[in-house]
Design an enzyme around this catalytic site. Structure first.
Site, mmCIF file in Angstrom:
data_model
loop_
_atom_site.group_PDB
_atom_site.id
_atom_site.type_symbol
_atom_site.label_atom_id
_atom_site.label_comp_id
_atom_site.label_asym_id
_atom_site.label_seq_id
_atom_site.Cartn_x
_atom_site.Cartn_y
_atom_site.Cartn_z
ATOM 1 N N THR A 87 -3.910 5.494 3.182
ATOM 2 C CA THR A 87 -2.668 5.826 2.742
ATOM 3 C C THR A 87 -2.627 6.509 1.475
ATOM 4 O O THR A 87 -1.844 7.288 1.031
ATOM 5 C CB THR A 87 -1.572 4.660 2.707
ATOM 6 O OG1 THR A 87 -1.672 4.075 3.741
ATOM 7 C CG2 THR A 87 -0.088 5.201 2.602
ATOM 8 N N LYS A 108 0.885 -1.239 0.074
ATOM 9 C CA LYS A 108 0.014 0.011 0.059
ATOM 10 C C LYS A 108 0.803 1.398 -0.151
ATOM 11 O O LYS A 108 0.386 2.234 -0.489
ATOM 12 C CB LYS A 108 -0.950 -0.114 1.132
ATOM 13 C CG LYS A 108 -0.333 -0.099 2.582
ATOM 14 C CD LYS A 108 -0.145 1.335 3.109
ATOM 15 C CE LYS A 108 0.464 1.226 4.396
ATOM 16 N NZ LYS A 108 0.770 2.430 5.127
#
Length: 327
Positions: free
Chosen positions: A244, A187
């Site tokens: 994120t 991620k």
């Protein structure tokens, strides 16, 4: 319960702060001068400014003093420090339950964090990982968050969820170490890509497409390594990816935004002042995917941008020009 947190960056400080409510917590920092600053200021001006730390939180730069007598070793160093820290803790107080909160793949070896721990502590070590969508600043302020505690041993995961769960820092037990760690590692690479897309003004549609196709890449690699699909649809997969890639507090997304402005990686990292794990992870994940035959075009594009000197616009155009295919 005595908990020692190793690593006084933003996330280590936030977890130490969160657990002072119900536990006896010591925060270890590598630098004695950093400890002096923490004790004097009552906050972590270097990595978590603006958050007043609990007066019950203790600080030390003495690794042995923090390790010996603790009921739990919670390692929150950058991934590059996990191996040495785990090895040192094992020498100081062997057999102590250890939980890490590091994300990424080890530079050079491509090891996931649990593989590092197995090499240092043995395959039967009492250990697990904390991971999921959680910005340090919000956790330190007591804002609600939910994360996973994953361990190969279900009893270990459930036991420590009971100890560490709090109403505003909710924990969910998981036994899929691989899936949780792959989600947490990749991620960060996707967040760099999202930052580039946003920085180039491609809009919300492009960001949504990037997150969705990024999740497909994460799932492909995770499943190839033995991770479970449902893990990658959960907190440590989709949840962490969304946060994120969209949150302004994301260091990796800020790296992407700066790359889109034409800044050099060296200048970006110097200005950031924090570790952005996606930078080193990009190279390792591309190597790993290549070795096991998993296609990861977004990760390859980010790696080319970071480490091969490619221009951001050229890399994006190459991604956009890929042939259409079945979803």
């Amino acid at each position: 319960m005595r908990i020692s947190v190793f690593g006084a960056g933003a996330w280590g400080t936030a977890l130490a702060q969160a657990y002072t409510q119900h536990h006896d917590v010591t925060l270890w920092a590598r630098s004695p001068s950093h400890v002096e600053d923490l004790q004097r200021d009552g906050c972590n001006q270097r990595y978590l400014p603006g958050v007043t730390l609990s007066p019950s939180l203790r600080f030390t730069a003495d690794l042995a003093a923090a390790a010996i007598g603790a009921d739990l070793h919670l390692v929150v160093t950058p991934l590059s420090g996990l191996r040495d820290t785990a090895r040192a803790l094992q020498q100081l107080q062997p057999g102590t339950p250890l939980i890490w909160a590091c994300k990424g793949l080890e530079a050079g070896s491509g090891r996931l964090p649990h593989e590092i721990i197995q090499e240092e502590l043995g395959v039967d070590a009492a250990c697990g990982v904390l991971t999921g969508p959680s910005f340090a600043a919000e956790v330190a302020q007591g804002l609600p968050a939910a994360i996973s505690l994953a361990a190969a041993d279900a009893a270990f995961a459930q036991q420590w969820v009971q100890h560490l769960h709090q109403p505003r820092l909710r924990l969910y037990a998981n036994t899929d170490l691989v899936g949780c760690e792959i989600g947490g590692a990749i991620k960060n690479v996707m967040a760099i890509a999202a930052g580039v897309s946003d920085g180039m003004g491609f809009g919300l549609n492009a960001r949504a497409a990037l997150i969705t196709r990024g999740l497909a890449e994460i799932a492909r690699l995770g499943e190839a390594l033995g991770g479970r699909p449902e893990t990658l649809m959960g907190l440590s997969g989709m949840g962490d990816l969304i946060l994120t890639c969209t949150g302004d507090l994301s260091r990796n997304r800020r790296v992407g935004l700066a790359l889109a402005q034409g800044k050099t990686l060296q200048d970006i990292l110097r200005e950031l002042g924090h570790v952005a794990e996606g930078v080193s992870t990009a190279r390792e994940v591309v190597g790993l995917a290549g070795r096991i035959g998993v296609e990861m075009p977004i990760c390859e594009a980010v790696n080319a941008l970071l480490h091969d000197g490619r221009n951001a616009r050229d890399v994006v155009e190459q991604l956009l020009s890929r042939d259409p295919r079945m979803e």
